[in-house]
Scaffold this motif. Structure first.
Motif, PDB file in Angstrom:
ATOM      1  N   ILE A 119      -9.027  13.071 -10.447  1.00 26.90           N
ATOM      2  CA  ILE A 119      -8.041  12.093  -9.985  1.00 26.90           C
ATOM      3  C   ILE A 119      -7.835  12.290  -8.494  1.00 26.90           C
ATOM      4  CG2 ILE A 119      -5.668  11.291 -10.207  1.00 26.90           C
ATOM      5  CD1 ILE A 119      -5.736  12.339 -13.091  1.00 26.90           C
ATOM      6  N   LYS A 120      -8.081  11.264  -7.749  1.00 24.94           N
ATOM      7  CA  LYS A 120      -7.945  11.349  -6.294  1.00 24.94           C
ATOM      8  C   LYS A 120      -6.589  10.777  -5.885  1.00 24.94           C
ATOM      9  CE  LYS A 120     -12.879  10.945  -5.694  1.00 24.94           C
ATOM     10  NZ  LYS A 120     -13.998  10.103  -5.319  1.00 24.94           N
ATOM     11  N   PRO A 121      -5.946  11.390  -4.906  1.00 18.17           N
ATOM     12  CA  PRO A 121      -4.659  10.864  -4.462  1.00 18.17           C
ATOM     13  C   PRO A 121      -4.835   9.527  -3.754  1.00 18.17           C
ATOM     14  CG  PRO A 121      -5.349  12.656  -3.039  1.00 18.17           C
ATOM     15  CD  PRO A 121      -6.337  12.571  -4.161  1.00 18.17           C
ATOM     16  N   LYS A 122      -3.790   8.708  -3.846  1.00 19.39           N
ATOM     17  CA  LYS A 122      -3.827   7.425  -3.155  1.00 19.39           C
ATOM     18  C   LYS A 122      -3.732   7.675  -1.650  1.00 19.39           C
ATOM     19  CE  LYS A 122      -1.744   4.918  -6.937  1.00 19.39           C
ATOM     20  NZ  LYS A 122      -0.630   4.083  -7.368  1.00 19.39           N
ATOM     21  N   ILE A 123      -4.508   6.928  -0.898  1.00 15.61           N
ATOM     22  CA  ILE A 123      -4.460   7.102   0.551  1.00 15.61           C
ATOM     23  C   ILE A 123      -3.899   5.831   1.170  1.00 15.61           C
ATOM     24  CG2 ILE A 123      -6.339   8.770   0.649  1.00 15.61           C
ATOM     25  CD1 ILE A 123      -8.191   6.464   1.452  1.00 15.61           C
ATOM     26  N   SER A 124      -3.227   6.007   2.269  1.00 15.26           N
ATOM     27  CA  SER A 124      -2.685   4.857   2.996  1.00 15.26           C
ATOM     28  C   SER A 124      -3.760   4.318   3.921  1.00 15.26           C
ATOM     29  CB  SER A 124      -1.467   5.266   3.817  1.00 15.26           C
ATOM     30  OG  SER A 124      -0.455   5.757   2.973  1.00 15.26           O
ATOM     31  N   THR A 125      -3.661   3.048   4.245  1.00 14.55           N
ATOM     32  CA  THR A 125      -4.665   2.448   5.108  1.00 14.55           C
ATOM     33  C   THR A 125      -4.520   2.917   6.551  1.00 14.55           C
ATOM     34  OG1 THR A 125      -3.243   0.526   5.390  1.00 14.55           O
ATOM     35  CG2 THR A 125      -4.954   0.404   3.689  1.00 14.55           C
ATOM     36  N   GLU A 148       3.712  10.291  -8.688  1.00 18.34           N
ATOM     37  CA  GLU A 148       2.407  10.609  -9.266  1.00 18.34           C
ATOM     38  C   GLU A 148       2.535  11.773 -10.247  1.00 18.34           C
ATOM     39  OE1 GLU A 148      -2.204  11.662  -8.062  1.00 18.34           O
ATOM     40  OE2 GLU A 148      -0.671  11.724  -6.496  1.00 18.34           O
ATOM     41  N   LYS A 149       3.329  12.772  -9.903  1.00 14.99           N
ATOM     42  CA  LYS A 149       3.551  13.905 -10.794  1.00 14.99           C
ATOM     43  C   LYS A 149       4.173  13.433 -12.108  1.00 14.99           C
ATOM     44  CE  LYS A 149       6.188  18.162 -11.244  1.00 14.99           C
ATOM     45  NZ  LYS A 149       7.173  19.043 -10.619  1.00 14.99           N
ATOM     46  N   GLN A 150       5.168  12.557 -12.031  1.00 13.00           N
ATOM     47  CA  GLN A 150       5.821  12.040 -13.239  1.00 13.00           C
ATOM     48  C   GLN A 150       4.847  11.241 -14.096  1.00 13.00           C
ATOM     49  OE1 GLN A 150       9.102   9.896 -11.530  1.00 13.00           O
ATOM     50  NE2 GLN A 150      10.469  11.680 -11.573  1.00 13.00           N
ATOM     51  N   ARG A 151       4.019  10.446 -13.453  1.00 15.42           N
ATOM     52  CA  ARG A 151       3.036   9.646 -14.186  1.00 15.42           C
ATOM     53  C   ARG A 151       2.045  10.551 -14.911  1.00 15.42           C
ATOM     54  NH1 ARG A 151      -2.005   8.470 -13.470  1.00 15.42           N
ATOM     55  NH2 ARG A 151      -2.071   9.340 -11.385  1.00 15.42           N
ATOM     56  N   ILE A 152       1.577  11.586 -14.230  1.00 12.93           N
ATOM     57  CA  ILE A 152       0.613  12.499 -14.847  1.00 12.93           C
ATOM     58  C   ILE A 152       1.262  13.274 -15.983  1.00 12.93           C
ATOM     59  CG2 ILE A 152      -0.762  14.586 -14.429  1.00 12.93           C
ATOM     60  CD1 ILE A 152      -1.414  13.420 -11.672  1.00 12.93           C
ATOM     61  N   GLN A 153       2.514  13.703 -15.815  1.00 12.29           N
ATOM     62  CA  GLN A 153       3.213  14.415 -16.885  1.00 12.29           C
ATOM     63  C   GLN A 153       3.377  13.524 -18.113  1.00 12.29           C
ATOM     64  OE1 GLN A 153       6.744  15.668 -14.759  1.00 12.29           O
ATOM     65  NE2 GLN A 153       5.983  17.779 -14.600  1.00 12.29           N
ATOM     66  N   LYS A 154       3.716  12.256 -17.885  1.00 14.92           N
ATOM     67  CA  LYS A 154       3.871  11.319 -18.998  1.00 14.92           C
ATOM     68  C   LYS A 154       2.536  11.106 -19.705  1.00 14.92           C
ATOM     69  CE  LYS A 154       5.650   6.793 -20.173  1.00 14.92           C
ATOM     70  NZ  LYS A 154       6.249   5.548 -19.692  1.00 14.92           N
ATOM     71  N   GLU A 155       1.470  10.967 -18.917  1.00 12.12           N
ATOM     72  CA  GLU A 155       0.144  10.781 -19.503  1.00 12.12           C
ATOM     73  C   GLU A 155      -0.265  12.002 -20.327  1.00 12.12           C
ATOM     74  OE1 GLU A 155      -4.388   9.723 -18.012  1.00 12.12           O
ATOM     75  OE2 GLU A 155      -2.704   9.360 -16.665  1.00 12.12           O
ATOM     76  N   LEU A 156       0.015  13.202 -19.819  1.00 14.01           N
ATOM     77  CA  LEU A 156      -0.283  14.420 -20.563  1.00 14.01           C
ATOM     78  C   LEU A 156       0.507  14.486 -21.864  1.00 14.01           C
ATOM     79  CD1 LEU A 156      -0.518  17.223 -17.857  1.00 14.01           C
ATOM     80  CD2 LEU A 156      -2.292  16.522 -19.448  1.00 14.01           C
TER      81      LEU A 156
END
Length: 105
Positions: A10-16, A36-44
């Motif tokens: 999983i690559k972090p989102k980058i700003s333009t 992003e941490k919350q999203r990954i925890q929920k997915e786990l």
């Protein structure tokens, strides 16, 4: 049906555009990291629930398989008049007493 392809890291989102180092930009970066941490925890958590469901189903299936195999063995012992060709574990004896019959309908 979903595909079972292996995803890469999983690559972090980058700003333009890079932002200037300021408190506001750091607050924004902190917000993005936390979400992003919350999203990954929920997915786990969802994956762990799914894994538990699959393990439970495997347990039930193993129990049903054992029960069905035991029932088959019990039926074989209770009714030994079943023809030998229905018992795959027993060899079929070669016999010259072959009988044939025809049904008309």
């Amino acid at each position: 049906m979903t595909s079972n392809r292996v995803k890469g890291p999983i690559k972090p989102k980058i700003s333009t555009m890079p932002r200037n180092k300021s408190e506001a930009s750091q607050q924004l970066e902190l917000y993005k990291l936390i979400t992003e941490k919350q999203r990954i925890q929920k997915e786990l958590q969802l994956m762990e629930q799914r894994l538990q469901q699959l393990k439970n189903r495997l347990t039930v299936l193993n129990h049903q398989i054992d029960s069905t195999e035991q029932t088959i063995q019990d039926l074989r012992q209770a009714n030994p008049t079943i023809p030998k060709m229905l018992h795959p574990s027993k060899p079929i004896a070669q016999s010259s007493n072959f009988q044939a019959f025809y049904l008309e309908y």
